[in-house]
Scaffold this motif. Structure first.
Motif, PDB file in Angstrom:
ATOM      1  N   GLY A 109     -15.667 -11.185   1.910  1.00 21.32           N
ATOM      2  CA  GLY A 109     -15.614 -10.758   3.712  1.00 21.32           C
ATOM      3  C   GLY A 109     -17.162 -11.163   4.140  1.00 21.32           C
ATOM      4  O   GLY A 109     -18.059 -10.033   3.728  1.00 21.32           O
ATOM      5  N   SER A 149     -16.849 -12.078   8.251  1.00 23.93           N
ATOM      6  CA  SER A 149     -17.074 -11.593   9.296  1.00 23.93           C
ATOM      7  C   SER A 149     -16.663  -9.978   9.547  1.00 23.93           C
ATOM      8  O   SER A 149     -16.553  -8.843   8.407  1.00 23.93           O
ATOM      9  CB  SER A 149     -15.146 -12.015   9.957  1.00 23.93           C
ATOM     10  N   LYS A 196     -14.485  -7.694  10.948  1.00 21.92           N
ATOM     11  CA  LYS A 196     -13.736  -7.300  11.174  1.00 21.92           C
ATOM     12  C   LYS A 196     -12.240  -8.832  10.152  1.00 21.92           C
ATOM     13  O   LYS A 196     -12.769  -9.947  10.837  1.00 21.92           O
ATOM     14  CB  LYS A 196     -13.011  -6.410  11.966  1.00 21.92           C
ATOM     15  N   ALA A 253     -22.678  -7.155  11.236  1.00 25.83           N
ATOM     16  CA  ALA A 253     -21.149  -7.729  10.602  1.00 25.83           C
ATOM     17  C   ALA A 253     -21.890  -7.447   9.366  1.00 25.83           C
ATOM     18  O   ALA A 253     -22.622  -6.869   8.521  1.00 25.83           O
ATOM     19  CB  ALA A 253     -20.962  -8.478  10.444  1.00 25.83           C
ATOM     20  N   ASP A 305     -15.100 -15.299   2.515  1.00 27.07           N
ATOM     21  CA  ASP A 305     -14.887 -15.481   4.197  1.00 27.07           C
ATOM     22  C   ASP A 305     -13.792 -16.413   4.132  1.00 27.07           C
ATOM     23  O   ASP A 305     -13.851 -17.926   4.228  1.00 27.07           O
ATOM     24  CB  ASP A 305     -15.078 -15.132   4.962  1.00 27.07           C
ATOM     25  N   THR A 325     -14.174  -6.815   3.946  1.00 28.13           N
ATOM     26  CA  THR A 325     -13.766  -7.138   4.915  1.00 28.13           C
ATOM     27  C   THR A 325     -12.319  -7.161   4.659  1.00 28.13           C
ATOM     28  O   THR A 325     -11.560  -7.774   4.047  1.00 28.13           O
ATOM     29  CB  THR A 325     -14.376  -8.228   5.469  1.00 28.13           C
ATOM     30  N   TRP A 334      -9.506  -8.260   4.623  1.00 31.26           N
ATOM     31  CA  TRP A 334      -8.868  -9.635   5.112  1.00 31.26           C
ATOM     32  C   TRP A 334      -7.419  -9.514   3.907  1.00 31.26           C
ATOM     33  O   TRP A 334      -7.457  -9.817   3.317  1.00 31.26           O
ATOM     34  CB  TRP A 334      -9.164 -11.471   4.808  1.00 31.26           C
ATOM     35  N   ARG A 390     -13.688  -0.608   2.233  1.00 27.50           N
ATOM     36  CA  ARG A 390     -13.175  -0.691   3.708  1.00 27.50           C
ATOM     37  C   ARG A 390     -11.145   0.588   3.388  1.00 27.50           C
ATOM     38  O   ARG A 390     -10.465   1.068   3.898  1.00 27.50           O
ATOM     39  CB  ARG A 390     -12.127  -1.412   4.188  1.00 27.50           C
TER      40      ARG A 390
END
Length: 431
Positions: free
Chosen positions: A314, A316, A318, A327, A347, A383, A385, A410
């Motif tokens: 990840g 980005s 978010k 970021a 990503d 991130t 994803w 996260r």
């Protein structure tokens, strides 16, 4: 109505496409020739769910036109929406140069009465200054309104049509009614107030949300030290209707084009006006420290980062966007490289956005999350994803090297399952 939108970024392009699909005739302007050329071919230069479909529909119906020239945008138009960038400077001040350039062009080129609507996020008091410095000198009558946006990147199209409120700041009822007409097809409270208050609503909203994020990260950090679990604490806090569950997800902190810029901008505005905004300063400090703390955890777990390989999932700030501005992953990668680590980043959509930021031989990119793990000592999920949440962890462990470290930035992975499989797991605020 005939509407001109100046700026085709995350806000301007969404506004232009949504207004065109609501039946308005839209003339969209950006000085970036490459971007205009792509848009005229129906190619979206940003990643935003549902936007390409809206653009194609608007072009097929002839409701939208793109140009790099602002002059035609001021001919036979009812409204001009300003949606250009207002980036932060090094000292936190809001750079108003793009807004001022557009205002100058409007008073130079406008030949008919029109309404100017400010979508760009500008400091409280800006509207009054623009009217005094620019629009009061125009050859034709120009009315002004602040109409801040509350769109989430990645969900901006949905938010446009399903917003919690529409805020309209203006000094007269006639202008307010004109702006309301833009949203005749949207069922949401339409709140009218003075210009400066409308400008403040945007900053206050983002600052409050950023405060919730920094607060829950502070609680998460304390949970680690006392043996509590943020997974139990945060949902229970959010059940209080006075608090609510949103933005109580512990992790690496906030990023993107809004929260960092708007918190530092509001801090600067406060200082400039002689007020020491202690709470906001702490929010900013906590967010910065959160990124450093995760690097510290990785360093401690690996003993030393020199010549260690770290996979970063990840880039980005978010999921569901390719925006890498502020970021957390970008800052963390810089720290990791500075400590001697070799980083392989993955990503779904944001790799090209990051390649221009780094020119380092200790950073590689791969669109395959499994390949990023090959010979890696650690994985950082930066991130969340969806592509990263349902992978084959047995296969991943077979590709990795000891100590099979997984840092869940996260808190979205199953920590107990990973630990039972032999991974060393580190989350945020998980006991």
């Amino acid at each position: 109505m005939n509407i001109s939108v100046i700026g085709t970024g995350y806000i301007g392009l969404v506004a232009a496409c949504c207004l065109a699909n609501s039946g308005h005739q839209v003339f969209s302007v950006d000085k970036d020739l490459d971007k205009i050329e792509k848009l005229n071919r129906g190619v979206i230069p940003i990643y935003e769910e549902g936007l390409e479909t809206l653009l194609n529909k608007a072009q097929q119906s002839g409701k939208i036109t793109f140009s790099s020239e602002i002059g035609p945008a001021l001919i036979n138009t009812d409204m001009v929406i300003i949606a250009v960038g207002t980036p932060a400077t090094a000292d936190g001040r809001v750079d108003m140069s793009y807004v001022n350039d557009v205002a100058e062009s409007i008073i130079d080129l406008a030949a008919y009465p029109l309404t100017v609507i400010m979508k760009s996020t500008v400091p409280p008091g800006t509207g009054k200054l623009l009217c005094k410095r620019f629009f009061s000198r125009a050859k034709v009558p120009i009315s002004y309104s602040s109409n801040p946006e509350f769109l989430r990147e990645g969900k901006a199209v949905w938010d446009w049509y399903n917003t919690d409120r529409i805020v309209i700041g203006t000094e007269n009822q006639e202008t307010a009614e004109k702006v309301m007409e833009l949203y005749r097809d949207i069922d949401a409270p339409k709140i009218c107030m003075d210009i400066t208050s409308a400008e403040m609503v945007k900053y206050a909203s983002n600052a409050f949300l950023a405060t919730k994020i920094s607060f829950i990260n502070e609680i998460a950090n304390l949970c680690e030290r006392v043996g509590a679990s943020i997974d139990a604490v945060a949902p229970a806090i959010g059940m209080d209707q006075r608090i609510g569950p949103h933005f109580l997800q512990a992790g690496l902190g906030y990023g993107g084009s809004c929260f960092p810029k708007d918190t530092t901008g509001l801090d600067y505005i406060s200082s400039f006006n002689g007020y020491h905004f202690s709470l906001l300063k702490s929010v900013i400090e906590v967010n910065t420290n959160q990124r450093v703390m995760i690097v510290r955890k990785i360093t401690q777990a690996l003993d030393d980062l020199h010549d260690k390989k770290v996979a970063v999932w990840g880039l980005s700030f978010k999921p569901d966007t390719d925006d890498v501005r502020e970021a957390p992953a970008v800052d963390i990668i810089k720290h990791l490289i500075a400590e001697g680590a070799h980083v392989v980043a993955c990503d779904p959509v944001a790799i090209d956005q990051v390649k221009g930021v780094f020119t380092h031989n200790r950073l590689d990119f791969n669109t395959n999350p499994y390949e990023t793990c090959r010979e890696s000592n650690a994985i950082l999920l930066a991130t969340e994803w969806s592509q990263f949440l349902n992978l084959d962890w047995i296969r991943i462990k077979g590709l990795m090297k000891s100590p099979y470290l997984v840092i869940d930035g996260r808190n979205v992975l199953d920590d107990k399952t990973l630990q039972n499989m032999g991974f060393s797991y580190i989350g945020v605020g998980r006991s």
